[in-house]
Motif scaffolding. Structure first.
Motif, PDB file in Angstrom:
ATOM      1  N   TYR A 160      55.499  82.623  11.588  1.00 49.92           N
ATOM      2  CA  TYR A 160      55.371  83.750  12.603  1.00 49.92           C
ATOM      3  C   TYR A 160      54.451  84.634  12.260  1.00 49.92           C
ATOM      4  O   TYR A 160      54.438  85.011  10.944  1.00 49.92           O
ATOM      5  N   LEU A 161      53.471  85.063  13.114  1.00 46.81           N
ATOM      6  CA  LEU A 161      52.586  86.166  12.744  1.00 46.81           C
ATOM      7  C   LEU A 161      51.620  85.922  11.739  1.00 46.81           C
ATOM      8  O   LEU A 161      51.294  86.268  10.682  1.00 46.81           O
ATOM      9  N   VAL A 162      50.743  84.962  12.098  1.00 49.64           N
ATOM     10  CA  VAL A 162      50.165  84.090  11.228  1.00 49.64           C
ATOM     11  C   VAL A 162      48.579  83.828  11.757  1.00 49.64           C
ATOM     12  O   VAL A 162      48.346  83.921  13.196  1.00 49.64           O
ATOM     13  N   THR A 163      47.651  83.377  11.259  1.00 50.97           N
ATOM     14  CA  THR A 163      46.635  83.077  11.519  1.00 50.97           C
ATOM     15  C   THR A 163      45.936  81.832  11.405  1.00 50.97           C
ATOM     16  O   THR A 163      46.539  81.000  10.503  1.00 50.97           O
ATOM     17  N   PRO A 164      45.201  81.165  11.851  1.00 54.49           N
ATOM     18  CA  PRO A 164      44.449  79.789  11.401  1.00 54.49           C
ATOM     19  C   PRO A 164      44.351  79.616  10.037  1.00 54.49           C
ATOM     20  O   PRO A 164      44.323  78.697   9.398  1.00 54.49           O
ATOM     21  N   GLU A 165      43.615  80.505   9.226  1.00 52.30           N
ATOM     22  CA  GLU A 165      43.477  80.542   7.983  1.00 52.30           C
ATOM     23  C   GLU A 165      44.951  80.259   7.083  1.00 52.30           C
ATOM     24  O   GLU A 165      44.902  79.518   6.321  1.00 52.30           O
ATOM     25  N   HIS A 166      45.856  80.758   7.635  1.00 59.11           N
ATOM     26  CA  HIS A 166      47.309  80.768   6.948  1.00 59.11           C
ATOM     27  C   HIS A 166      47.645  79.335   7.247  1.00 59.11           C
ATOM     28  O   HIS A 166      48.106  78.554   6.593  1.00 59.11           O
ATOM     29  N   THR A 167      47.544  78.844   8.451  1.00 59.94           N
ATOM     30  CA  THR A 167      47.701  77.294   8.888  1.00 59.94           C
ATOM     31  C   THR A 167      47.077  76.639   8.115  1.00 59.94           C
ATOM     32  O   THR A 167      47.823  75.711   7.680  1.00 59.94           O
ATOM     33  N   ALA A 168      45.899  76.747   7.734  1.00 59.35           N
ATOM     34  CA  ALA A 168      45.064  75.676   6.953  1.00 59.35           C
ATOM     35  C   ALA A 168      45.819  75.674   5.398  1.00 59.35           C
ATOM     36  O   ALA A 168      46.043  74.684   4.928  1.00 59.35           O
ATOM     37  N   GLN A 169      46.039  76.759   4.864  1.00 59.35           N
ATOM     38  CA  GLN A 169      46.680  77.021   3.639  1.00 59.35           C
ATOM     39  C   GLN A 169      48.333  76.299   3.676  1.00 59.35           C
ATOM     40  O   GLN A 169      48.456  75.805   2.707  1.00 59.35           O
ATOM     41  N   ALA A 170      48.874  76.569   4.760  1.00 59.79           N
ATOM     42  CA  ALA A 170      50.309  75.927   4.805  1.00 59.79           C
ATOM     43  C   ALA A 170      50.011  74.541   4.923  1.00 59.79           C
ATOM     44  O   ALA A 170      50.912  73.866   4.199  1.00 59.79           O
ATOM     45  N   ARG A 171      49.141  74.040   5.846  1.00 60.38           N
ATOM     46  CA  ARG A 171      48.970  72.552   5.752  1.00 60.38           C
ATOM     47  C   ARG A 171      48.586  71.950   4.531  1.00 60.38           C
ATOM     48  O   ARG A 171      49.411  70.990   3.870  1.00 60.38           O
ATOM     49  N   GLU A 172      47.838  72.632   3.516  1.00 59.83           N
ATOM     50  CA  GLU A 172      47.498  71.938   2.258  1.00 59.83           C
ATOM     51  C   GLU A 172      48.863  72.095   1.429  1.00 59.83           C
ATOM     52  O   GLU A 172      49.122  71.131   0.612  1.00 59.83           O
ATOM     53  N   ARG A 173      49.582  72.955   1.482  1.00 57.09           N
ATOM     54  CA  ARG A 173      50.893  72.995   0.522  1.00 57.09           C
ATOM     55  C   ARG A 173      51.964  72.285   1.240  1.00 57.09           C
ATOM     56  O   ARG A 173      52.755  71.598   0.300  1.00 57.09           O
ATOM     57  N   LEU A 174      51.892  71.826   2.626  1.00 60.44           N
ATOM     58  CA  LEU A 174      53.066  71.171   3.013  1.00 60.44           C
ATOM     59  C   LEU A 174      52.657  69.639   2.993  1.00 60.44           C
ATOM     60  O   LEU A 174      53.586  68.648   2.792  1.00 60.44           O
ATOM     61  N   GLY A 175      51.655  69.271   3.038  1.00 63.07           N
ATOM     62  CA  GLY A 175      51.294  67.910   2.672  1.00 63.07           C
ATOM     63  C   GLY A 175      51.042  67.242   4.221  1.00 63.07           C
ATOM     64  O   GLY A 175      51.429  68.166   5.210  1.00 63.07           O
ATOM     65  N   ALA A 176      50.531  66.193   4.334  1.00 67.00           N
ATOM     66  CA  ALA A 176      50.465  65.614   5.870  1.00 67.00           C
ATOM     67  C   ALA A 176      51.703  65.204   6.283  1.00 67.00           C
ATOM     68  O   ALA A 176      52.048  64.991   7.683  1.00 67.00           O
ATOM     69  N   GLY A 177      52.979  65.188   5.732  1.00 62.60           N
ATOM     70  CA  GLY A 177      53.992  64.452   6.222  1.00 62.60           C
ATOM     71  C   GLY A 177      54.974  65.662   7.018  1.00 62.60           C
ATOM     72  O   GLY A 177      55.765  65.069   7.847  1.00 62.60           O
ATOM     73  N   ALA A 178      54.889  66.763   6.604  1.00 59.64           N
ATOM     74  CA  ALA A 178      55.726  67.789   7.157  1.00 59.64           C
ATOM     75  C   ALA A 178      55.160  68.460   8.557  1.00 59.64           C
ATOM     76  O   ALA A 178      54.051  68.380   8.713  1.00 59.64           O
ATOM     77  N   VAL A 179      55.997  68.851   9.091  1.00 58.33           N
ATOM     78  CA  VAL A 179      55.882  69.241  10.681  1.00 58.33           C
ATOM     79  C   VAL A 179      55.299  71.080  10.414  1.00 58.33           C
ATOM     80  O   VAL A 179      56.008  71.741   9.583  1.00 58.33           O
ATOM     81  N   LEU A 180      54.386  71.233  10.784  1.00 59.29           N
ATOM     82  CA  LEU A 180      53.733  72.796  10.840  1.00 59.29           C
ATOM     83  C   LEU A 180      53.681  73.136  12.413  1.00 59.29           C
ATOM     84  O   LEU A 180      52.676  72.864  13.060  1.00 59.29           O
ATOM     85  N   ALA A 181      54.446  74.116  12.968  1.00 57.12           N
ATOM     86  CA  ALA A 181      54.513  74.768  14.024  1.00 57.12           C
ATOM     87  C   ALA A 181      54.466  76.196  14.152  1.00 57.12           C
ATOM     88  O   ALA A 181      55.352  76.912  14.431  1.00 57.12           O
ATOM     89  N   PRO A 182      53.257  76.881  13.965  1.00 64.24           N
ATOM     90  CA  PRO A 182      52.995  78.278  13.818  1.00 64.24           C
ATOM     91  C   PRO A 182      53.036  78.861  15.288  1.00 64.24           C
ATOM     92  O   PRO A 182      53.211  77.974  16.402  1.00 64.24           O
ATOM     93  N   GLU A 183      53.436  80.082  15.189  1.00 61.02           N
ATOM     94  CA  GLU A 183      53.502  80.798  16.758  1.00 61.02           C
ATOM     95  C   GLU A 183      52.259  81.365  17.005  1.00 61.02           C
ATOM     96  O   GLU A 183      51.503  82.024  15.873  1.00 61.02           O
ATOM     97  N   LEU A 184      51.611  81.714  18.154  1.00 59.55           N
ATOM     98  CA  LEU A 184      50.425  82.363  18.516  1.00 59.55           C
ATOM     99  C   LEU A 184      50.762  83.261  19.714  1.00 59.55           C
ATOM    100  O   LEU A 184      51.120  82.961  20.783  1.00 59.55           O
ATOM    101  N   LYS A 185      50.319  84.713  19.712  1.00 59.97           N
ATOM    102  CA  LYS A 185      50.627  85.615  20.824  1.00 59.97           C
ATOM    103  C   LYS A 185      49.157  85.730  21.578  1.00 59.97           C
ATOM    104  O   LYS A 185      48.201  85.564  21.062  1.00 59.97           O
ATOM    105  N   VAL A 186      49.412  85.887  22.776  1.00 53.87           N
ATOM    106  CA  VAL A 186      48.370  85.639  23.771  1.00 53.87           C
ATOM    107  C   VAL A 186      48.451  86.824  24.743  1.00 53.87           C
ATOM    108  O   VAL A 186      49.637  87.352  25.167  1.00 53.87           O
ATOM    109  N   VAL A 187      47.375  87.618  24.922  1.00 57.02           N
ATOM    110  CA  VAL A 187      47.418  88.641  26.021  1.00 57.02           C
ATOM    111  C   VAL A 187      46.237  88.084  26.754  1.00 57.02           C
ATOM    112  O   VAL A 187      45.167  88.246  26.637  1.00 57.02           O
ATOM    113  N   LEU A 188      46.614  87.794  28.107  1.00 58.81           N
ATOM    114  CA  LEU A 188      45.830  87.463  28.971  1.00 58.81           C
ATOM    115  C   LEU A 188      45.419  88.462  29.675  1.00 58.81           C
ATOM    116  O   LEU A 188      46.035  89.149  30.939  1.00 58.81           O
TER     117      LEU A 188
END
Length: 292
Positions: A160-188
């Motif tokens: 929660y409260l992360v950026t695409p850069e954190h997502t890339a780092q998290a994916r590298e640490r998790l590997g391909a097999g784990a689920v990665l489901a970040p949250e994104l806040k949107v102001v339309l």
């Protein structure tokens, strides 16, 4: 069904789906049904919910996955959570995912040694008469150690409260097999100054919580970025601001960085009174072509 498939690509995150008051149940159930019809594959209940609050959403829907984001390990004993999970009807149990986390020192009186506490909690879920399986739980992981624990003892992570850069780092640490489901806040809102003001009002709470600010410092932000409700740089990194094109671009950035699923949270100016921003949910469903 594998959890990443069950979650789908786009879900909705809302603290407004967390209710206890009987007089609000009808409205929340109706909103949950509409979210399912709009095409959101997972409904994430914010605001430190318990399984009993997920039951309301499970009962109101037929297909959507329903998740807690996040259940605080300090507020709910592992044995109780496992027992509540075991009591769910089979069809509902299959659609439920437990998002759990260590919360924050300022919000949890018993907060201490969070990493060790989470390991002990997971032991409790595993050792229950009817275990709540690792395949149906995700951890609110930000830092390296908790991300690794989410890989090893759960199906993955719900940052929660992360950026695409954190997502890339998290994916590298998790590997391909784990689920990665970040949250994104949107102001339309196409008025950028007004959109940033809305975002800053919402962000203020989180900038007072060290777990979040420490993670942002690891991502390269500075203490000065936290002043005044957040610098433009920080706000623009943590929120999707603007029109549909801007939102689609940010969603694509998270998915390209390695997210399996994105939990979208609509942020509106009067968030407290607009508990269920259904107009924004409808607009986001159109923007992201969820029904098409």
């Amino acid at each position: 069904m594998a959890l990443d498939t069950a979650l789908g690509t786009i879900g909705i995150f809302s603290g407004g789906l967390r209710v206890d008051a009987p007089e609000q149940l009808g409205e929340v159930r109706e909103a949950a049904q509409e979210l399912e019809e709009l095409g959101y594959s997972t409904l994430w209940i914010g605001g430190s919910p318990g399984i009993h609050q997920a039951v309301h959403i499970l009962e109101a829907t037929e297909r959507a996955t329903v998740g807690t984001s996040i259940l605080s390990i300090w507020n709910h004993e592992a044995a109780d959570v496992a027992a509540q999970y075991a009591a769910l009807p089979t069809g509902q149990r299959e659609r439920f995912v437990l998002g759990l986390g260590v919360s924050h020192g300022k919000l949890a009186e018993r907060y201490a040694r969070p990493y060790s506490a989470m390991k002990t909690y997971l032991d409790g879920l595993d050792g229950a008469p009817v275990p709540l399986p690792a395949s149906q739980r995700l951890l609110a992981a930000l830092g390296p150690k908790m991300l690794e624990l989410s890989r090893d003892r759960a199906a993955g992570a719900v940052p929660y409260l992360v950026t695409p850069e954190h997502t890339a780092q998290a994916r590298e640490r998790l590997g391909a097999g784990a689920v990665l489901a970040p949250e994104l806040k949107v102001v339309l809102d196409t008025d950028l100054a007004r959109a940033r003001a809305t975002a800053r009002d919402f962000l203020a709470l989180y900038l007072a919580l060290p777990n979040y600010t420490n993670n942002l410092l690891r991502l390269g932000f500075e203490e000065t970025d936290f002043a005044g409700g957040g610098s433009d740089r920080l706000v623009d990194a943590l929120f999707a601001l603007g029109d549909g094109d801007a939102v689609r671009k940010r969603v694509d950035e998270f998915l390209a960085a390695g997210a399996d699923h994105l939990a979208v949270q609509a942020v509106v100016p009067d968030q407290l009174n607009a508990r269920l921003p259904r107009e924004q949910w409808r607009a986001l469903a159109d923007v992201l072509a969820l029904r098409g």
